[in-house]
Design a protein around this motif. Structure first.
Motif, mmCIF file in Angstrom:
data_model
loop_
_atom_site.group_PDB
_atom_site.id
_atom_site.type_symbol
_atom_site.label_atom_id
_atom_site.label_comp_id
_atom_site.label_asym_id
_atom_site.label_seq_id
_atom_site.Cartn_x
_atom_site.Cartn_y
_atom_site.Cartn_z
ATOM 1 N N PHE A 145 -8.064 -1.274 -10.186
ATOM 2 C CA PHE A 145 -9.060 -1.106 -8.826
ATOM 3 C C PHE A 145 -8.630 0.325 -8.436
ATOM 4 C CE2 PHE A 145 -8.648 -1.302 -4.022
ATOM 5 C CZ PHE A 145 -9.920 -1.268 -3.563
ATOM 6 N N LEU A 146 -7.356 0.746 -8.299
ATOM 7 C CA LEU A 146 -7.090 2.045 -7.755
ATOM 8 C C LEU A 146 -7.633 3.211 -9.005
ATOM 9 C CD1 LEU A 146 -3.218 1.639 -6.942
ATOM 10 C CD2 LEU A 146 -5.272 1.643 -5.502
ATOM 11 N N LEU A 147 -7.667 2.882 -10.295
ATOM 12 C CA LEU A 147 -8.201 3.871 -11.116
ATOM 13 C C LEU A 147 -9.769 4.212 -11.020
ATOM 14 C CD1 LEU A 147 -6.315 2.746 -14.273
ATOM 15 C CD2 LEU A 147 -5.942 4.866 -13.051
ATOM 16 N N THR A 148 -10.258 3.291 -10.223
ATOM 17 C CA THR A 148 -11.724 3.444 -9.896
ATOM 18 C C THR A 148 -11.684 4.961 -9.175
ATOM 19 O OG1 THR A 148 -11.870 2.327 -7.907
ATOM 20 C CG2 THR A 148 -12.377 1.179 -9.887
ATOM 21 N N ALA A 174 -7.029 10.115 -19.929
ATOM 22 C CA ALA A 174 -6.619 10.442 -18.734
ATOM 23 C C ALA A 174 -6.384 9.114 -18.101
ATOM 24 C CB ALA A 174 -7.503 11.227 -17.885
ATOM 25 N N ARG A 175 -7.362 8.063 -18.138
ATOM 26 C CA ARG A 175 -7.113 6.806 -17.464
ATOM 27 C C ARG A 175 -5.645 6.018 -17.911
ATOM 28 N NH1 ARG A 175 -10.809 3.926 -14.469
ATOM 29 N NH2 ARG A 175 -10.031 1.864 -15.302
ATOM 30 N N ARG A 176 -5.552 6.064 -19.270
ATOM 31 C CA ARG A 176 -4.348 5.405 -19.667
ATOM 32 C C ARG A 176 -3.165 6.046 -19.305
ATOM 33 N NH1 ARG A 176 -7.342 5.256 -24.513
ATOM 34 N NH2 ARG A 176 -6.513 7.157 -25.389
ATOM 35 N N PHE A 231 0.915 -1.065 -0.081
ATOM 36 C CA PHE A 231 0.042 -0.124 0.019
ATOM 37 C C PHE A 231 0.801 1.282 0.166
ATOM 38 C CE2 PHE A 231 -3.460 -2.734 1.737
ATOM 39 C CZ PHE A 231 -4.438 -2.607 0.625
ATOM 40 N N ARG A 232 1.953 1.146 0.547
ATOM 41 C CA ARG A 232 2.925 2.614 0.531
ATOM 42 C C ARG A 232 3.265 2.642 -0.780
ATOM 43 N NH1 ARG A 232 3.203 5.961 4.385
ATOM 44 N NH2 ARG A 232 3.457 4.398 6.269
ATOM 45 N N TYR A 233 3.812 1.964 -1.493
ATOM 46 C CA TYR A 233 3.919 1.891 -2.956
ATOM 47 C C TYR A 233 2.812 2.548 -3.855
ATOM 48 C CZ TYR A 233 8.177 -0.656 -1.700
ATOM 49 O OH TYR A 233 9.178 -1.148 -1.027
ATOM 50 N N TYR A 234 1.619 2.143 -3.425
ATOM 51 C CA TYR A 234 0.370 2.349 -4.288
ATOM 52 C C TYR A 234 0.221 4.102 -3.861
ATOM 53 C CZ TYR A 234 -0.750 -2.514 -4.109
ATOM 54 O OH TYR A 234 -0.793 -3.958 -4.282
ATOM 55 N N ILE A 235 0.328 4.380 -2.642
ATOM 56 C CA ILE A 235 0.224 5.912 -2.133
ATOM 57 C C ILE A 235 0.997 6.833 -3.067
ATOM 58 C CG2 ILE A 235 0.251 7.488 -0.554
ATOM 59 C CD1 ILE A 235 -0.834 5.124 1.383
ATOM 60 N N GLN A 236 2.435 6.185 -3.109
ATOM 61 C CA GLN A 236 3.583 7.033 -3.660
ATOM 62 C C GLN A 236 3.320 7.252 -5.036
ATOM 63 O OE1 GLN A 236 7.701 5.541 -3.089
ATOM 64 N NE2 GLN A 236 8.357 6.621 -4.843
ATOM 65 N N ALA A 237 2.797 6.232 -5.841
ATOM 66 C CA ALA A 237 2.514 6.157 -7.212
ATOM 67 C C ALA A 237 1.427 6.934 -7.481
ATOM 68 C CB ALA A 237 2.356 4.667 -7.581
ATOM 69 N N MET A 238 0.314 7.125 -6.506
ATOM 70 C CA MET A 238 -0.816 8.112 -6.920
ATOM 71 C C MET A 238 -0.666 9.359 -6.397
ATOM 72 S SD MET A 238 -3.690 5.464 -5.184
ATOM 73 C CE MET A 238 -5.139 6.357 -5.487
ATOM 74 N N LEU A 292 1.401 4.585 -12.859
ATOM 75 C CA LEU A 292 1.108 3.645 -11.770
ATOM 76 C C LEU A 292 1.862 2.383 -11.948
ATOM 77 C CD1 LEU A 292 -2.705 3.768 -11.170
ATOM 78 C CD2 LEU A 292 -0.907 4.601 -9.661
ATOM 79 N N ARG A 293 2.291 2.187 -13.268
ATOM 80 C CA ARG A 293 2.611 0.673 -13.633
ATOM 81 C C ARG A 293 4.071 0.268 -13.061
ATOM 82 N NH1 ARG A 293 1.653 0.999 -18.550
ATOM 83 N NH2 ARG A 293 -0.258 -0.385 -18.594
ATOM 84 N N SER A 294 4.742 1.470 -12.762
ATOM 85 C CA SER A 294 6.176 1.278 -12.246
ATOM 86 C C SER A 294 6.219 0.834 -10.984
ATOM 87 C CB SER A 294 7.175 2.402 -12.355
ATOM 88 O OG SER A 294 6.499 3.509 -11.373
ATOM 89 N N LEU A 295 5.249 1.040 -10.009
ATOM 90 C CA LEU A 295 5.212 0.689 -8.674
ATOM 91 C C LEU A 295 4.175 0.098 -8.439
ATOM 92 C CD1 LEU A 295 5.993 4.225 -7.146
ATOM 93 C CD2 LEU A 295 7.478 2.167 -6.962
ATOM 94 N N VAL A 296 2.997 -0.346 -9.297
ATOM 95 C CA VAL A 296 1.723 -1.164 -9.115
ATOM 96 C C VAL A 296 1.754 -2.147 -9.826
ATOM 97 C CG1 VAL A 296 -0.654 -1.204 -8.771
ATOM 98 C CG2 VAL A 296 0.539 0.904 -8.099
ATOM 99 N N LYS A 297 2.715 -3.221 -9.669
ATOM 100 C CA LYS A 297 2.817 -4.391 -10.886
ATOM 101 C C LYS A 297 1.327 -5.032 -11.472
ATOM 102 C CE LYS A 297 7.043 -3.294 -10.378
ATOM 103 N NZ LYS A 297 7.696 -2.538 -11.578
#
Length: 304
Positions: free
Chosen positions: A206-209, A186-188, A165-172, A194-199
């Motif tokens: 899910f995050l993009l929702t 925008a989604r693309r 989750f820490r990586y998800y937050i950083q990427a966002m 996000l791809r570099s930290l959210v594999k």
């Protein structure tokens, strides 16, 4: 503890929908007088109206989720059980207000306030992950509100499971998107960043929702600052010496590590009437991976 590792087999998912009422904002909340918590916030929620008179079901989503995560599940359970079903946005998530405090005490107080405003004296509380910990906190602090409890793929363990989750937050937080572009573009762009930290592709989706557009500007609807500040608390669980003695189901994904045998003693201590079941081939997001099995297991629990 009964049936610690019972496998749950699925039933049929009905496509008949309950009647979805619009999300609403409630009136001015009372001040919560506990010194360590903030005042309750007015949570947004959706109601799927059933025709039966049984206790309503209330769904609480996990971190980065929203009330819409359980809409299809709610519709099916209305059809199966006839019960009213509520899906709720936690503070700092979905369309609920942002607040700098994000603790289980605060989220439980929000829920108690919502149930009071809706004149719901007792409910079946079903919480996934972070929502499961909010549900447990509510059951342990105000058991009279909770007729039955379902905790989805989380435990009351003190030590947090290692997560990304820490990586998800950083990427966002690092995301930058051009203004005045189509939402699909925008989604693309967001997913590429996000791809570099959210594999995992499913996690990125899910995050993009949470990506929202307002006046041509794209941003996250979740309160990333509050989530980052409270992440350790969210990953842990408060200490309780109280007990919830109502019927309780811990429902784990067989492919997930969030409910392990090391957690059984603490589950037994706090929830002496708990049953622990696992759904085969399901990850942490059981309701998304195996909706038929998830619905079937909850339906069976309601009838037990």
């Amino acid at each position: 503890m009964s049936a610690l590792c019972r496998l749950v087999h699925g039933g049929l998912l009905s496509r008949s929908a309950g009647r979805l009422l619009p999300a609403r904002q409630l009136g001015t909340p009372p001040t919560v007088r506990t010194a360590s918590s903030s005042s309750a916030v007015n949570l947004t929620y959706d109601v799927f109206d059933g025709k039966g008179e049984s206790t309503p079901l209330v769904f609480l989503h996990g971190l980065f989720g929203s009330k819409s995560n359980f809409h299809s599940i709610a519709k099916s359970l209305v059809q199966r059980t006839g019960r009213k079903v509520l899906t709720v946005d936690a503070r700092n998530h979905g369309n609920s207000p942002h607040n700098p405090v994000l603790t289980y005490e605060a989220m439980s107080n929000d829920l108690k306030h919502l149930l009071g405003q809706l004149h719901i004296e007792k409910c079946v509380l079903i919480g996934h992950s972070m929502g499961g910990k909010t549900a447990m906190t509510t059951a342990l602090t105000q058991p009279s509100l909770v007729e039955r409890l379902v905790v989805v793929d989380i435990s009351p363990a003190q030590s947090p499971t290692r997560t990304n989750f820490r990586y998800y937050i950083q990427a966002m937080q690092d995301m930058k998107i051009s203004t005045d572009i189509p939402r699909s573009t925008a989604r693309r762009m967001a997913e590429d960043q996000l791809r570099s930290l959210v594999k995992e592709h499913s996690v990125r989706q899910f995050l993009l929702t949470n990506l929202v557009e307002q006046n041509g500007h794209y941003s996250w609807r979740v309160n990333l600052e509050a989530i980052a500040a409270h992440l350790e608390e969210i990953m842990s669980f408060p200490s309780f010496n109280t007990v919830y003695e109502g019927p309780t189901l811990f429902l784990g994904g067989a492919s997930s590590a969030y409910i392990s045998s090391e957690d059984y003693p603490e589950i037994q201590r706090l929830f002496p009437c708990a049953d622990i079941q696992y759904i085969p081939d399901a990850s942490h997001w059981i309701h998304a991976d195996k909706p038929l099995d998830f619905i079937s297991s909850i339906s069976s629990f309601l009838q037990s």
